[in-house]
Write a protein that holds these residues in place. Structure first.
Motif, PDB file in Angstrom:
ATOM      1  N   SER A   1       0.854  -1.181   0.000  1.00  0.00           N
ATOM      2  CA  SER A   1       0.000   0.000   0.000  1.00  0.00           C
ATOM      3  C   SER A   1       0.892   1.233   0.000  1.00  0.00           C
ATOM      4  O   SER A   1       1.945   1.243   0.639  1.00  0.00           O
ATOM      5  CB  SER A   1      -0.882   0.023   1.248  1.00  0.00           C
TER       6      SER A   1
ATOM      7  N   GLN B   1       0.876   5.710   0.103  1.00  0.00           N
ATOM      8  CA  GLN B   1       0.192   6.983   0.315  1.00  0.00           C
ATOM      9  C   GLN B   1       0.822   7.959  -0.659  1.00  0.00           C
ATOM     10  O   GLN B   1       2.040   8.146  -0.650  1.00  0.00           O
ATOM     11  CB  GLN B   1       0.396   7.441   1.757  1.00  0.00           C
TER      12      GLN B   1
ATOM     13  N   GLU C   1       1.543  10.953  -1.024  1.00  0.00           N
ATOM     14  CA  GLU C   1       1.862  12.265  -0.467  1.00  0.00           C
ATOM     15  C   GLU C   1       3.260  12.196   0.130  1.00  0.00           C
ATOM     16  O   GLU C   1       3.562  11.322   0.938  1.00  0.00           O
ATOM     17  CB  GLU C   1       0.842  12.621   0.619  1.00  0.00           C
TER      18      GLU C   1
ATOM     19  N   PHE D   1      -0.548   6.872   8.628  1.00  0.00           N
ATOM     20  CA  PHE D   1      -0.516   6.347   7.259  1.00  0.00           C
ATOM     21  C   PHE D   1      -1.934   6.082   6.757  1.00  0.00           C
ATOM     22  O   PHE D   1      -2.730   5.428   7.424  1.00  0.00           O
ATOM     23  CB  PHE D   1       0.298   5.055   7.232  1.00  0.00           C
ATOM     24  N   LYS D   2      -2.243   6.621   5.569  1.00  0.00           N
ATOM     25  CA  LYS D   2      -3.540   6.379   4.928  1.00  0.00           C
ATOM     26  C   LYS D   2      -3.261   6.000   3.474  1.00  0.00           C
ATOM     27  O   LYS D   2      -2.848   6.854   2.681  1.00  0.00           O
ATOM     28  CB  LYS D   2      -4.421   7.612   5.005  1.00  0.00           C
ATOM     29  N   ALA D   3      -3.499   4.741   3.146  1.00  0.00           N
ATOM     30  CA  ALA D   3      -3.197   4.240   1.798  1.00  0.00           C
ATOM     31  C   ALA D   3      -4.123   4.857   0.749  1.00  0.00           C
ATOM     32  O   ALA D   3      -5.330   4.943   0.948  1.00  0.00           O
ATOM     33  CB  ALA D   3      -3.310   2.730   1.771  1.00  0.00           C
ATOM     34  N   ASP D   4      -3.515   5.287  -0.363  1.00  0.00           N
ATOM     35  CA  ASP D   4      -4.269   5.789  -1.515  1.00  0.00           C
ATOM     36  C   ASP D   4      -4.384   4.730  -2.603  1.00  0.00           C
ATOM     37  O   ASP D   4      -5.264   4.809  -3.456  1.00  0.00           O
ATOM     38  CB  ASP D   4      -3.580   7.031  -2.103  1.00  0.00           C
TER      39      ASP D   4
ATOM     40  N   HIS E   1       4.935   3.887   2.404  1.00  0.00           N
ATOM     41  CA  HIS E   1       4.492   2.594   1.893  1.00  0.00           C
ATOM     42  C   HIS E   1       4.541   1.548   2.999  1.00  0.00           C
ATOM     43  O   HIS E   1       5.243   1.710   3.990  1.00  0.00           O
ATOM     44  CB  HIS E   1       5.333   2.151   0.695  1.00  0.00           C
TER      45      HIS E   1
END
Length: 125
Positions: free
Chosen positions: A55, A57, A59, A79-82, A101
């Motif tokens: 995963s 992110q 940014e 962490f916020k996965a895109d 990641h």
């Protein structure tokens, strides 16, 4: 194709020898991983055995802000996965510098192993 590319970069006569940073192997059982983090180099992740969900992110994160006084990388609490992909043996994933990641091993009893090839990069900041 990727074995030829890796040989050009990592082989004895590779033209990109100056960019070599590190090679690591990660071995984990189901659910294992180091947690979300960033690297300061270009990273190529080669799935050697088993399966791993990667995963990212999308940014930029300043690695220095995520390290302690000794410069040790810490996991990213926010962490916020895109985007995410599941890599199987032979798959290759590129992660740019300072992009958060996380890799998590999948597959029950099957051992998951991933090779990580780090290449120095120009400072793009």
């Amino acid at each position: 194709l990727w074995p030829d590319v890796l040989h050009q970069i990592w082989g004895d006569n590779g033209g990109w020898r100056w960019r070599r940073d590190d090679v690591m192997a990660s071995v984990a059982s189901d659910g294992g991983g180091v947690g979300p983090h960033v690297d300061s180099s270009d990273v190529f992740l080669l799935q050697a055995s088993g399966r791993r969900r990667w995963s990212v992110q999308l940014e930029y994160v300043d690695e220095a802000a995520q390290s302690d006084a000794a410069g040790v990388c810490r996991t990213l609490p926010d962490f916020k996965a895109d985007a995410a992909w599941v890599l199987e043996p032979g798959d290759l994933l590129y992660v740019p510098p300072y992009i958060p990641h996380e890799g998590v091993a999948l597959g029950g009893a099957e051992v998951c192993s991933t090779l990580s090839f780090g290449l120095r990069t120009y400072d793009s900041k």
